[in-house]
Design a protein around this motif. Structure first.
Motif, PDB file in Angstrom:
ATOM      1  N   GLN A  66     -75.790  38.483  53.384  1.00 13.87           N
ATOM      2  CA  GLN A  66     -75.167  39.976  54.302  1.00 13.87           C
ATOM      3  C   GLN A  66     -74.940  39.240  56.241  1.00 13.87           C
ATOM      4  OE1 GLN A  66     -76.527  43.722  52.066  1.00 13.87           O
ATOM      5  NE2 GLN A  66     -74.769  44.079  53.237  1.00 13.87           N
TER       6      GLN A  66
ATOM      7  N   CYS B  75     -69.832  40.285  52.334  1.00 12.29           N
ATOM      8  CA  CYS B  75     -70.614  39.618  51.626  1.00 12.29           C
ATOM      9  C   CYS B  75     -70.807  38.309  50.704  1.00 12.29           C
ATOM     10  CB  CYS B  75     -71.268  40.909  50.951  1.00 12.29           C
ATOM     11  SG  CYS B  75     -72.342  40.612  49.474  1.00 12.29           S
TER      12      CYS B  75
ATOM     13  N   CYS C  33     -75.198  44.763  49.604  1.00 11.15           N
ATOM     14  CA  CYS C  33     -74.731  44.777  48.992  1.00 11.15           C
ATOM     15  C   CYS C  33     -75.544  42.875  47.382  1.00 11.15           C
ATOM     16  CB  CYS C  33     -73.741  42.828  49.233  1.00 11.15           C
ATOM     17  SG  CYS C  33     -72.381  42.126  48.646  1.00 11.15           S
TER      18      CYS C  33
END
Lengths: 116, 114
Positions: free
Chosen positions: A6, A23, A92
């Motif tokens: 990220q 992401c 994520c």
């Protein structure tokens, strides 16, 4: 080994506006799941949305939607009509699709602030 | 319905002291259990996972150990804490099925080692 990246440590958005969190991931697997988790100040991890890699259609949950680009290994989260309660850390995560144990691999997170 | 508990919620311990964090799950049987650590400014790192009683797998070599004495109980321990053990510890469980098994997280334990 799988990795999740990220690239945005922090982001901010005005209330009622739209924001997209990025992401990317790296894997040699063909079947897997991708997730976005929300961690508000209470620190409770809350599942926001998930995407099955074998599905081409992007997942949607109310104001939350994803843009899943399998070939590019990209999985962004779009939050529409941002609300103050959306302020949180967003993670994520990746999970292999297989039987038995399936631990999650997380990115480092993006801190989102929704401004009134 | 299923619930997951962690205690204590907050813990402050001196360097070199022992540690025991407990996680229990209610309302399900034979869950997969996980311990994650979230260090300041970093994401979640998987420490241990367990697919059954007495079955523990370690993901990262470290100062910690885990045990599963009962089906729905998962314990994280250390004999001597280090400063670097400070962080937020999350326990999670998932249903052991053949397909997708979402992980559900506990409320976490904040550990500060001084």
């Amino acid at each position: 080994a799988q990795t999740v990246t990220q690239s945005q440590p922090e982001m901010s958005v005005q209330e009622a506006e739209t924001v997209t969190l990025s992401c990317t991931y790296d894997t040699s697997e063909n079947n897997y799941y991708l997730f976005w988790y929300k961690q508000p100040p209470s620190r409770q991890m809350i599942l926001v949305i998930r995407q099955e890699a074998y599905k081409q259609q992007n997942a949607t949950e109310n104001r939350f939607s994803v843009n899943f680009q399998k070939a590019a290994k990209s999985f962004s989260l779009k939050i529409s009509d941002s609300q103050l309660g959306d302020t949180a850390m967003y993670f994520c995560a990746f999970m292999k699709l297989r039987t038995g144990n399936t631990p999650l691999v997380f990115g480092k997170g993006t801190r989102l602030s929704v401004i009134a | 319905s299923q619930t997951i508990h962690q205690w204590p919620a907050t813990l402050v311990q001196p360097v070199g002291s022992p540690l025991s964090l407990e996680c229990t799950v209610e309302g399900t049987s034979n869950p997969n259990l996980y311990w994650y650590r979230q260090a300041a400014g970093r994401g979640l790192q998987l420490l241990f996972y367990s697919v059954g009683i007495g079955q523990i797998s370690s993901e990262v070599p470290q100062n910690l150990s885990a045990s599963r004495p009962q089906d729905r109980q998962f314990i994280l321990s250390s004999k001597k804490l280090l400063l670097s053990d400070s962080g937020f510890y999350l326990c999670a469980w998932s249903v052991r099925t053949l397909a997708y098994n979402e992980q559900f997280f506990g409320p976490g334990t904040r550990l500060t080692v001084l």
